[in-house]
Design a protein around this motif. Sequence first.
Motif, PDB file in Angstrom:
ATOM      1  N   ALA A 168      41.755  41.571  27.370  1.00 18.61           N
ATOM      2  CA  ALA A 168      41.694  40.119  27.314  1.00 18.61           C
ATOM      3  C   ALA A 168      40.956  39.679  26.057  1.00 18.61           C
ATOM      4  O   ALA A 168      39.919  40.242  25.700  1.00 18.61           O
ATOM      5  CB  ALA A 168      40.987  39.573  28.551  1.00 18.61           C
ATOM      6  N   LEU A 169      41.500  38.669  25.384  1.00 17.58           N
ATOM      7  CA  LEU A 169      40.884  38.095  24.193  1.00 17.58           C
ATOM      8  C   LEU A 169      40.658  36.609  24.447  1.00 17.58           C
ATOM      9  O   LEU A 169      41.601  35.866  24.732  1.00 17.58           O
ATOM     10  CB  LEU A 169      41.782  38.274  22.971  1.00 17.58           C
ATOM     11  N   ASN A 170      39.405  36.195  24.350  1.00 15.00           N
ATOM     12  CA  ASN A 170      39.053  34.785  24.486  1.00 15.00           C
ATOM     13  C   ASN A 170      38.423  34.329  23.178  1.00 15.00           C
ATOM     14  O   ASN A 170      37.432  34.903  22.720  1.00 15.00           O
ATOM     15  CB  ASN A 170      38.090  34.585  25.651  1.00 15.00           C
ATOM     16  N   PHE A 171      39.004  33.285  22.585  1.00 16.31           N
ATOM     17  CA  PHE A 171      38.605  32.867  21.241  1.00 16.31           C
ATOM     18  C   PHE A 171      38.346  31.374  21.211  1.00 16.31           C
ATOM     19  O   PHE A 171      39.171  30.578  21.671  1.00 16.31           O
ATOM     20  CB  PHE A 171      39.713  33.229  20.244  1.00 16.31           C
ATOM     21  N   ASP A 172      37.191  31.004  20.678  1.00 17.65           N
ATOM     22  CA  ASP A 172      36.823  29.599  20.520  1.00 17.65           C
ATOM     23  C   ASP A 172      37.251  29.146  19.126  1.00 17.65           C
ATOM     24  O   ASP A 172      36.645  29.539  18.121  1.00 17.65           O
ATOM     25  CB  ASP A 172      35.308  29.434  20.685  1.00 17.65           C
ATOM     26  N   PRO A 173      38.292  28.316  19.001  1.00 21.95           N
ATOM     27  CA  PRO A 173      38.796  27.940  17.668  1.00 21.95           C
ATOM     28  C   PRO A 173      37.840  27.030  16.906  1.00 21.95           C
ATOM     29  O   PRO A 173      37.849  27.017  15.676  1.00 21.95           O
ATOM     30  CB  PRO A 173      40.114  27.227  17.979  1.00 21.95           C
ATOM     31  N   PHE A 222      32.380  47.407  37.343  1.00 25.95           N
ATOM     32  CA  PHE A 222      32.517  46.009  36.939  1.00 25.95           C
ATOM     33  C   PHE A 222      31.901  45.772  35.561  1.00 25.95           C
ATOM     34  O   PHE A 222      32.451  45.010  34.755  1.00 25.95           O
ATOM     35  CB  PHE A 222      31.877  45.078  37.960  1.00 25.95           C
ATOM     36  N   GLN A 223      30.789  46.428  35.281  1.00 26.54           N
ATOM     37  CA  GLN A 223      30.161  46.269  33.963  1.00 26.54           C
ATOM     38  C   GLN A 223      31.121  46.705  32.856  1.00 26.54           C
ATOM     39  O   GLN A 223      31.139  46.116  31.767  1.00 26.54           O
ATOM     40  CB  GLN A 223      28.871  47.101  33.891  1.00 26.54           C
ATOM     41  N   GLN A 224      31.931  47.719  33.107  1.00 28.82           N
ATOM     42  CA  GLN A 224      32.884  48.203  32.101  1.00 28.82           C
ATOM     43  C   GLN A 224      33.996  47.186  31.845  1.00 28.82           C
ATOM     44  O   GLN A 224      34.532  47.117  30.739  1.00 28.82           O
ATOM     45  CB  GLN A 224      33.500  49.524  32.557  1.00 28.82           C
ATOM     46  N   TYR A 225      34.343  46.411  32.860  1.00 31.04           N
ATOM     47  CA  TYR A 225      35.505  45.521  32.758  1.00 31.04           C
ATOM     48  C   TYR A 225      35.138  44.038  32.766  1.00 31.04           C
ATOM     49  O   TYR A 225      36.033  43.191  32.757  1.00 31.04           O
ATOM     50  CB  TYR A 225      36.475  45.801  33.918  1.00 31.04           C
ATOM     51  N   LYS A 226      33.858  43.711  32.743  1.00 33.53           N
ATOM     52  CA  LYS A 226      33.464  42.308  32.908  1.00 33.53           C
ATOM     53  C   LYS A 226      33.971  41.408  31.783  1.00 33.53           C
ATOM     54  O   LYS A 226      34.137  40.197  31.990  1.00 33.53           O
ATOM     55  CB  LYS A 226      31.943  42.199  33.037  1.00 33.53           C
ATOM     56  N   ASN A 227      34.220  41.964  30.599  1.00 33.47           N
ATOM     57  CA  ASN A 227      34.744  41.159  29.495  1.00 33.47           C
ATOM     58  C   ASN A 227      36.258  41.047  29.511  1.00 33.47           C
ATOM     59  O   ASN A 227      36.838  40.358  28.666  1.00 33.47           O
ATOM     60  CB  ASN A 227      34.300  41.747  28.157  1.00 33.47           C
ATOM     61  N   ASN A 228      36.891  41.694  30.479  1.00 34.77           N
ATOM     62  CA  ASN A 228      38.350  41.713  30.539  1.00 34.77           C
ATOM     63  C   ASN A 228      38.855  40.595  31.461  1.00 34.77           C
ATOM     64  O   ASN A 228      39.459  40.845  32.498  1.00 34.77           O
ATOM     65  CB  ASN A 228      38.829  43.085  31.049  1.00 34.77           C
ATOM     66  N   PHE A 229      38.571  39.371  31.049  1.00 32.15           N
ATOM     67  CA  PHE A 229      38.974  38.221  31.866  1.00 32.15           C
ATOM     68  C   PHE A 229      39.708  37.201  31.017  1.00 32.15           C
ATOM     69  O   PHE A 229      39.525  37.115  29.800  1.00 32.15           O
ATOM     70  CB  PHE A 229      37.756  37.563  32.524  1.00 32.15           C
ATOM     71  N   VAL A 230      40.576  36.448  31.683  1.00 38.12           N
ATOM     72  CA  VAL A 230      41.199  35.270  31.086  1.00 38.12           C
ATOM     73  C   VAL A 230      40.741  34.064  31.890  1.00 38.12           C
ATOM     74  O   VAL A 230      40.433  34.167  33.075  1.00 38.12           O
ATOM     75  CB  VAL A 230      42.740  35.382  31.061  1.00 38.12           C
ATOM     76  N   ILE A 231      40.693  32.923  31.223  1.00 40.04           N
ATOM     77  CA  ILE A 231      40.085  31.757  31.861  1.00 40.04           C
ATOM     78  C   ILE A 231      40.845  30.492  31.494  1.00 40.04           C
ATOM     79  O   ILE A 231      41.352  30.357  30.377  1.00 40.04           O
ATOM     80  CB  ILE A 231      38.600  31.642  31.441  1.00 40.04           C
ATOM     81  N   ASN A 232      40.949  29.585  32.466  1.00 38.11           N
ATOM     82  CA  ASN A 232      41.456  28.240  32.175  1.00 38.11           C
ATOM     83  C   ASN A 232      40.589  27.237  32.917  1.00 38.11           C
ATOM     84  O   ASN A 232      39.500  27.578  33.380  1.00 38.11           O
ATOM     85  CB  ASN A 232      42.942  28.107  32.504  1.00 38.11           C
ATOM     86  N   GLN A 233      41.044  26.001  33.051  1.00 39.63           N
ATOM     87  CA  GLN A 233      40.214  24.971  33.666  1.00 39.63           C
ATOM     88  C   GLN A 233      39.965  25.216  35.142  1.00 39.63           C
ATOM     89  O   GLN A 233      38.984  24.711  35.693  1.00 39.63           O
ATOM     90  CB  GLN A 233      40.870  23.600  33.483  1.00 39.63           C
ATOM     91  N   ASN A 234      40.829  25.992  35.781  1.00 42.53           N
ATOM     92  CA  ASN A 234      40.752  26.134  37.236  1.00 42.53           C
ATOM     93  C   ASN A 234      40.272  27.494  37.719  1.00 42.53           C
ATOM     94  O   ASN A 234      39.631  27.574  38.771  1.00 42.53           O
ATOM     95  CB  ASN A 234      42.129  25.840  37.852  1.00 42.53           C
ATOM     96  N   THR A 235      40.574  28.546  36.987  1.00 38.75           N
ATOM     97  CA  THR A 235      40.299  29.885  37.507  1.00 38.75           C
ATOM     98  C   THR A 235      39.797  30.830  36.421  1.00 38.75           C
ATOM     99  O   THR A 235      39.970  30.587  35.224  1.00 38.75           O
ATOM    100  CB  THR A 235      41.564  30.510  38.132  1.00 38.75           C
ATOM    101  N   VAL A 236      39.184  31.908  36.885  1.00 37.60           N
ATOM    102  CA  VAL A 236      38.837  33.052  36.046  1.00 37.60           C
ATOM    103  C   VAL A 236      39.544  34.251  36.653  1.00 37.60           C
ATOM    104  O   VAL A 236      39.484  34.468  37.873  1.00 37.60           O
ATOM    105  CB  VAL A 236      37.319  33.303  36.006  1.00 37.60           C
ATOM    106  N   LYS A 237      40.223  35.029  35.822  1.00 43.30           N
ATOM    107  CA  LYS A 237      41.001  36.162  36.330  1.00 43.30           C
ATOM    108  C   LYS A 237      40.573  37.428  35.607  1.00 43.30           C
ATOM    109  O   LYS A 237      40.711  37.536  34.387  1.00 43.30           O
ATOM    110  CB  LYS A 237      42.497  35.912  36.137  1.00 43.30           C
ATOM    111  N   PHE A 238      40.024  38.376  36.363  1.00 45.18           N
ATOM    112  CA  PHE A 238      39.590  39.658  35.817  1.00 45.18           C
ATOM    113  C   PHE A 238      40.733  40.669  35.934  1.00 45.18           C
ATOM    114  O   PHE A 238      41.331  40.814  37.008  1.00 45.18           O
ATOM    115  CB  PHE A 238      38.365  40.180  36.566  1.00 45.18           C
ATOM    116  N   TYR A 239      40.997  41.375  34.841  1.00 48.34           N
ATOM    117  CA  TYR A 239      42.038  42.398  34.820  1.00 48.34           C
ATOM    118  C   TYR A 239      41.418  43.787  34.723  1.00 48.34           C
ATOM    119  O   TYR A 239      40.428  43.999  34.024  1.00 48.34           O
ATOM    120  CB  TYR A 239      43.000  42.174  33.645  1.00 48.34           C
TER     121      TYR A 239
END
Length: 267
Positions: A168-173, A222-239
């Motif tokens: 997962a890549l989360n980027f603040d433009p 969970f510590q290994q994968y905690k950064n592997n999430f996608v996010i929008n206004q309603n939910t957070v989804k961990f992969y």
Amino acid sequence: MTTRSYFTLSLSLVLLLFVGSCKKEKSTLSGENVTSNQTNEQINTASIFGDLKGDPKTEEDIIITKSFYKKEKNYIIDYKYPYLNISSNPSFKKFNDFISNNYLSTNVSVKNTLNETKLQCDLGYNSSERQKRLINYKIYSQENIFSILLYKANHYIDDNQSSYMFKALNFDPKKAEFINYNNIFKNGSEIDMLDAVNKTLTKYKKSEPQYEECWQLDLDTFQQYKNNFVINQNTVKFYFDDCVICPIYSGSYAVEIPRSKISNLFL
């Protein structure tokens, strides 16, 4: 079945749950045959990634797909990655540089495809040869944060099976910065977040058959994968990669939590 038909990858990801001795095998991938000129292979991942979608009009203007395709005797590499249109925002260059440096090096990709260690749970693949690596992406959100999921499939010809991994890549433009868990959630919130993830898994186990044999996560995992999430206004989804939260054959990789359930964990 011909050799050519083994190179089948449509990634509709309809993962079949086998019974008896077949239960421990993975799903078969079916679709269009792969040929040397299929550089724009269409992929349908609605069964698992159907909720990952952005605004098509905005995507067309801002998100550009970069790709390369390499076919050799023993392997095929078919990569597609998102690039952000710099003309829309110069800060997108940082995102594009990250993609170029980490993913679009053909030499590195070939080396990784041939030498990468198989997943620990791939017990059935000891004698298998990885024949195709496919990477593609889905857009989860592109509002205040570009939230993008990269997914990778390693296809094994001997078993006509595949394993799946995610990034997962989360980027603040606005800030031109990548965002990880600690940029969004409170310091030391991992235990509470893990509890939310495990409660959701328990709910899945009761209501969704493909999660029936899944298990609780421990804190180290969970510590290994905690950064592997996608996010929008309603939910957070961990992969999670294959067999981290569920058996391989279940085809289950993610846990989605409403933001309202974990509002106290946000910064």
